[in-house]
Every structure is written in C-alpha cells, then in structure tokens.
Design a protein around this motif. Sequence first.
Motif, PDB file in Angstrom:
ATOM      1  N   ILE A 332      52.370  40.564  90.811  1.00 13.48           N
ATOM      2  CA  ILE A 332      51.536  40.993  89.674  1.00 13.48           C
ATOM      3  C   ILE A 332      51.949  42.410  89.258  1.00 13.48           C
ATOM      4  CG2 ILE A 332      49.189  41.652  88.996  1.00 13.48           C
ATOM      5  CD1 ILE A 332      48.219  39.401  90.944  1.00 13.48           C
ATOM      6  N   ARG A 333      52.044  43.293  90.241  1.00 18.66           N
ATOM      7  CA  ARG A 333      52.431  44.686  89.947  1.00 18.66           C
ATOM      8  C   ARG A 333      53.795  44.742  89.251  1.00 18.66           C
ATOM      9  NH1 ARG A 333      55.192  48.126  88.683  1.00 18.66           N
ATOM     10  NH2 ARG A 333      55.567  50.185  89.575  1.00 18.66           N
ATOM     11  N   GLU A 334      54.756  43.962  89.769  1.00 14.95           N
ATOM     12  CA  GLU A 334      56.111  44.029  89.210  1.00 14.95           C
ATOM     13  C   GLU A 334      56.207  43.346  87.854  1.00 14.95           C
ATOM     14  OE1 GLU A 334      57.818  46.079  90.434  1.00 14.95           O
ATOM     15  OE2 GLU A 334      57.929  46.050  92.620  1.00 14.95           O
ATOM     16  N   GLY A 382      51.911  52.896  87.993  1.00 18.30           N
ATOM     17  CA  GLY A 382      53.056  53.529  88.650  1.00 18.30           C
ATOM     18  C   GLY A 382      52.802  53.978  90.060  1.00 18.30           C
ATOM     19  N   HIS A 383      53.745  54.842  90.478  1.00 22.88           N
ATOM     20  CA  HIS A 383      53.870  55.197  91.884  1.00 22.88           C
ATOM     21  C   HIS A 383      53.028  56.435  92.164  1.00 22.88           C
ATOM     22  CE1 HIS A 383      57.249  52.517  91.027  1.00 22.88           C
ATOM     23  NE2 HIS A 383      57.691  53.398  90.145  1.00 22.88           N
ATOM     24  N   LEU A 384      51.717  56.261  92.203  1.00 22.54           N
ATOM     25  CA  LEU A 384      50.822  57.423  92.332  1.00 22.54           C
ATOM     26  C   LEU A 384      51.132  58.215  93.606  1.00 22.54           C
ATOM     27  CD1 LEU A 384      48.441  58.961  91.069  1.00 22.54           C
ATOM     28  CD2 LEU A 384      46.929  57.607  92.505  1.00 22.54           C
ATOM     29  N   LEU A 389      54.064  58.602  87.296  1.00 23.51           N
ATOM     30  CA  LEU A 389      53.267  57.692  86.480  1.00 23.51           C
ATOM     31  C   LEU A 389      54.120  57.097  85.359  1.00 23.51           C
ATOM     32  CD1 LEU A 389      50.267  57.040  86.689  1.00 23.51           C
ATOM     33  CD2 LEU A 389      49.835  58.759  84.924  1.00 23.51           C
ATOM     34  N   HIS A 390      53.988  55.790  85.137  1.00 26.56           N
ATOM     35  CA  HIS A 390      54.563  55.196  83.933  1.00 26.56           C
ATOM     36  C   HIS A 390      53.470  55.266  82.873  1.00 26.56           C
ATOM     37  CE1 HIS A 390      58.126  54.407  85.997  1.00 26.56           C
ATOM     38  NE2 HIS A 390      57.531  53.663  86.901  1.00 26.56           N
ATOM     39  N   TYR A 391      53.581  56.322  82.094  1.00 30.50           N
ATOM     40  CA  TYR A 391      52.540  56.625  81.101  1.00 30.50           C
ATOM     41  C   TYR A 391      53.044  56.059  79.771  1.00 30.50           C
ATOM     42  CZ  TYR A 391      48.952  59.398  78.790  1.00 30.50           C
ATOM     43  OH  TYR A 391      47.861  59.791  78.063  1.00 30.50           O
ATOM     44  N   ALA A 429      61.049  61.049  86.278  1.00 31.34           N
ATOM     45  CA  ALA A 429      60.963  60.999  87.737  1.00 31.34           C
ATOM     46  C   ALA A 429      61.968  60.023  88.319  1.00 31.34           C
ATOM     47  CB  ALA A 429      59.558  60.574  88.159  1.00 31.34           C
ATOM     48  N   GLU A 430      62.306  58.950  87.555  1.00 32.96           N
ATOM     49  CA  GLU A 430      63.181  57.948  88.177  1.00 32.96           C
ATOM     50  C   GLU A 430      64.117  57.212  87.222  1.00 32.96           C
ATOM     51  OE1 GLU A 430      60.748  55.074  90.296  1.00 32.96           O
ATOM     52  OE2 GLU A 430      59.859  54.316  88.450  1.00 32.96           O
ATOM     53  N   HIS A 431      63.804  57.068  85.965  1.00 36.61           N
ATOM     54  CA  HIS A 431      64.681  56.264  85.097  1.00 36.61           C
ATOM     55  C   HIS A 431      65.880  57.042  84.589  1.00 36.61           C
ATOM     56  CE1 HIS A 431      60.956  53.582  84.148  1.00 36.61           C
ATOM     57  NE2 HIS A 431      61.426  53.395  85.369  1.00 36.61           N
ATOM     58  N   GLY A 432      65.783  58.365  84.561  1.00 34.49           N
ATOM     59  CA  GLY A 432      66.889  59.183  84.088  1.00 34.49           C
ATOM     60  C   GLY A 432      66.747  59.564  82.621  1.00 34.49           C
TER      61      GLY A 432
HETATM   62 ZN    ZN Z   1      58.745  52.898  88.396  1.00 33.90          ZN
END
Ligand code: ZN
Length: 476
Positions: A332-334, A382-384, A389-391, A429-432
């Motif tokens: 569900i999360r993914e 997201g990864h609290l 956060l995926h805002y 934070a992670e996607h670049g």
């Molecule tokens: Zn992520």
Amino acid sequence: MNLLIDHLRHICGDAHVLTHDDPSTDLSAWELDWRKRIRGRALAVVRPGNTAEVAAVVKACAAAGAAIVPQGGNTGLVVGGVPDNTGTQIVLSLGRMHAVRAIDPANLTITVEAGCVLQNLQAAAEAAGFLFPLSLGAEGSCTIGGNLGTNAGGTQVLRYGNTRELCLGLEVVTAQGDIWHGLSGLRKDNTGYDLRNLMIGSEGTLGVITAATMKLYPQPAAQLTAWAAVPSMQAAVELLGLAQQRLGPGLTGFEVMGQFALSLVDTHYPQLRVPLWQETPWCVLLENSDSENEAHARSQFEALLEAALNAGCVSDAVVAENLTQARGLWHIRESITLAQADEGLNIKHDISIPVSRIPDFVAETDALLAHHIPGVRMVDFGHLGDGNLHYNVQAPQGADGNAFLRDYEDQVNTLVFDQVKRFDGSISAEHGVGELKVGKLPLYKDPTALAMMRAVKQALDPQNIMNPGRVLGSEE
Ligand code: ZN
Ligand code: FAD
Ligand code: 2HG
C-alpha cells in the motif's frame, strides 16, 4: 555522426546500438522519463556488454564530442537519465551489465555490475544468507548503478543509511574513457580525496559507474510491521521518538502517509484495502527488525503501541499477523507514487527538514499553498524517520494536469523551496537534481559549495560530455 555510429557498432556489435534509422525500433523506453515529463530524442541507445566496451564507447564519444547520458532502469523522478531533444546525445544503457561478480561472506560484501536490478541484488544477498537493505518502490526495475548515481534513499535509511553509506568501492569509466579500478571492499582507507563518495550522487555528470562493492548485513531473526493511525503530524513525530527509544536499532522503517495520499491508493487500487485511513489525518507504517525471535519482536512492538495509545500519539493500530499481511501493508505504501501518477501529472518534492520542525513546516506550507491555489490537493507521505517528506502537490479536482504544471509549477516550487530554506532543510533528500531542479539549485545551495562543484565538474569532464545540463545546468 554516422562515423560515430559505425564506431559504436564496431565496439558493441550491431544489435546493441539502436537508432531511429530503423523505423521499426521504438526507443521510448530509453527516451521518455518515468513521470512522462520529457520525451527526448537520442542519436543512439548504446548497450555495452562489459567495462572495456564502456571505456571504448566513452573514448569514441569524447573523440566525436558527443554527449553521453548514462541510464539504468530509467525510474528516476527528476529527468536525469533521458536524452535531450536535439537528437545528438548517446544514451549509454548499462542494462546488459548485470552480473554478480563476487560475494565475500567473511568481509560482508557483494560486488555487482552497475546494470544489476536492485531486486536481483537483494535476492543474491538473500540466497547467500545475508541482507542487502536498500529498498524502494522501483526495486523491480531500478539498477544499482542508478541507485548509486542518484544516491537513492528508500525505506530502510533510518537503520542502514542511503546508497552512499552502503557502498565500499566503485569501478568507474571516466569522462576520458579511462577505467578507475576502485572496487575495494575496505571499510577504512585514508589515502586522499574520497573519489567514491564524489561519484555517488553525481547523476552521471562525472563518469560512468560500471560496478560496485556493496555492504551486506546479517538477516534479522524476525521482522514485524505495524500500521498506526495518528491524530496529527506532531503525534507522528512523538511516536517516532517513542519507537526510537524502545526499539533502538530494531526500528528499520518509519513511514508517514497523509489521508489524501491514501485516498488515492484507495481510489485507484481498491483491492489493496487500505486500513484506518478514513478515520485519521495521518497513518504511520513501522517496521521492527529483531535479532532474537518473533515472540520478542511482537512483545516489544505491542508494548510500544500500548505506550503510544496511552500517550495519545496513536489512536488505533494493527500489527501484521504474518509475512503476507506485512507485505500487503508495504505494498500500500509503495503504491502511492503509482496512484498519484494515475490521478494525473503532479509536482513532486523530496525535501528534508529537521524532524522536529516538520509539523510546523507542513502546517504553514499547506496554508500558503491553499491560499495561492484554492482547491490544491496535498499528497504528503514519506520517510519521516529520516526527516524526508514527499511533499507532493496535485492539481485541484478536475483541473487539467498540463495546464496546472504550466501555470503553477514554478510558483509552487519557489513557495515550497523558500519554506524549506526557512526551515533549514534541503530541496532534495533522495531523488537528486536532474533537470527538474537545475534552475532552482543556485538559489538554494551555498554559493561556495556550488563553485567547488563546478570546479570538480570542469576538472573531471572538461569537455562537458557527461550528462550535460544536469545538476549544474548548462553554464558549466
Ligand atoms: Zn522516497
Ligand atoms: P535511472 O533513472 O536510469 O538514472 C538516474 C540517474 O542516475 C541519471 O542521472 C543517470 O544518468 C544516472 N545513472 C544511471 N546509471 C548510472 C551509472 N551506471 N553511472 C553513472 N550514472 C548513472 N528514489 C529514492 O531515492 N527513494 C525511493 O523511495 C524511491 N522510490 C521510487 C518509487 C517509484 C515507483 C519510482 C518510479 C521511483 C522511485 N525512486 C526512489 C526514484 C528512482 O527509482 C531512483 O532514483 C533510482 O535510484 C534510479 O535508478 P535507475 O536505475 O532507474 O536510474
Ligand atoms: C517513495 O518514497 C519515492 O515512494 C517516490 O521516493 C516519492 O512519488 C514520490 O514522490
């Protein structure tokens, strides 16, 4: 350029150099980015079979002055791995280089080629009795080369760190076509500049990663997953503190999901049966990895949830009874990213903010966006546990996605990134950076850091043939 194509065919074989000259060849898989934001046009898609071929391809491109865009699984979310629309760039796809070269159980390392799909790397580690902890929704198609190129994060960073922290050594083809044999499995090496960590996260702008030596970990004895309804973002932060205190390094996942994000999963994938989402503004997914046994993990988890219920930071919770249920909750999360794509084009942010300040950031920024774009829909998750956060911002109900991006993308990015700066955060934070954030980076990155980055790029790729225009923009 025909001479270059002939040369590339000579290096890799005709079957592995794809061009538009053959009208039956569809290059969409390499030219269209995952989010369908940009469709480029490549001069050719080149698929070398080994490191020597990669080196020869880069040398040939350098001699011809042709730009190279390294590509793995093409799941990147910032338009970093597809060619521009000039028809002059070479897509260098690592897909054929997917071998597991070696596993060293005593050293806890695995050496793989860059095109190895993340899920296959996880499976190889598991077959050898170990854990390779990097885990993300695209793991069925992203590659370790792309993970290193973007320094990907995912859902286990809280415990194991991001891709950079999982890597011990690299093999790289430089922008001149030389091979750096840096596949060390050493945990300590103080012999000068840290070139490995420079390459990681450089998004294909400094060289081509052809192989990597990655860390392995013991598999946990038991793993339990819980899904908790929390009354506010502040309560989610409090729950994180409690979980860290009680589970210590056993806390391997802590993901937050907003009600609208979960409603999209419910709408587009009703068969997934999202729990508790209707009764609460936020849900949290927690994972407890235990080195003793399942009974120990369960009693720890239940005690944590009871304490959280008593403290008022959880209003309801379910603990997965078995692995199938746990996988269902993670699924569900993914699925949020896919459900959001099904809902329409959107604006993504992968920001990080100190965890303590996230509740205020969200409250203030939500209010600002709602004021400027009445009816705007926030897909927050997201990864609290990592302060990441995926805002994400979805067009108002019924609005045209293309028109929304045209009219609001720049304004929304400016508003959100100004807030990120105010809250001492990072715009990625992670996607670049890729292409989508390239115009914004100079506005939010320290100018001295940017100047050093430009100097590095100039020193390592003076011809500017490695993924030009990405990360630093076109004035490199
Ligand atoms: Zn992520
Ligand atoms: P690509 O998309 O092919 O390339 C990405 C970048 O890396 C490009 O700049 C490319 O030039 C460069 N690159 C690729 N291969 C090499 C190489 N061999 N050498 C040098 N440079 C190279 N990201 C996260 O961080 N966390 C998540 O949780 C996450 N979840 C996702 C979920 C979904 C459903 C999707 C679609 C994406 C998600 N992503 C996530 C983004 C994406 O999966 C990652 O960025 C991933 O690391 C990209 O790997 P890839 O092989 O697809 O790389
Ligand atoms: C995730 O955490 C990915 O699922 C994708 O980083 C985030 O879709 C997104 O914005």
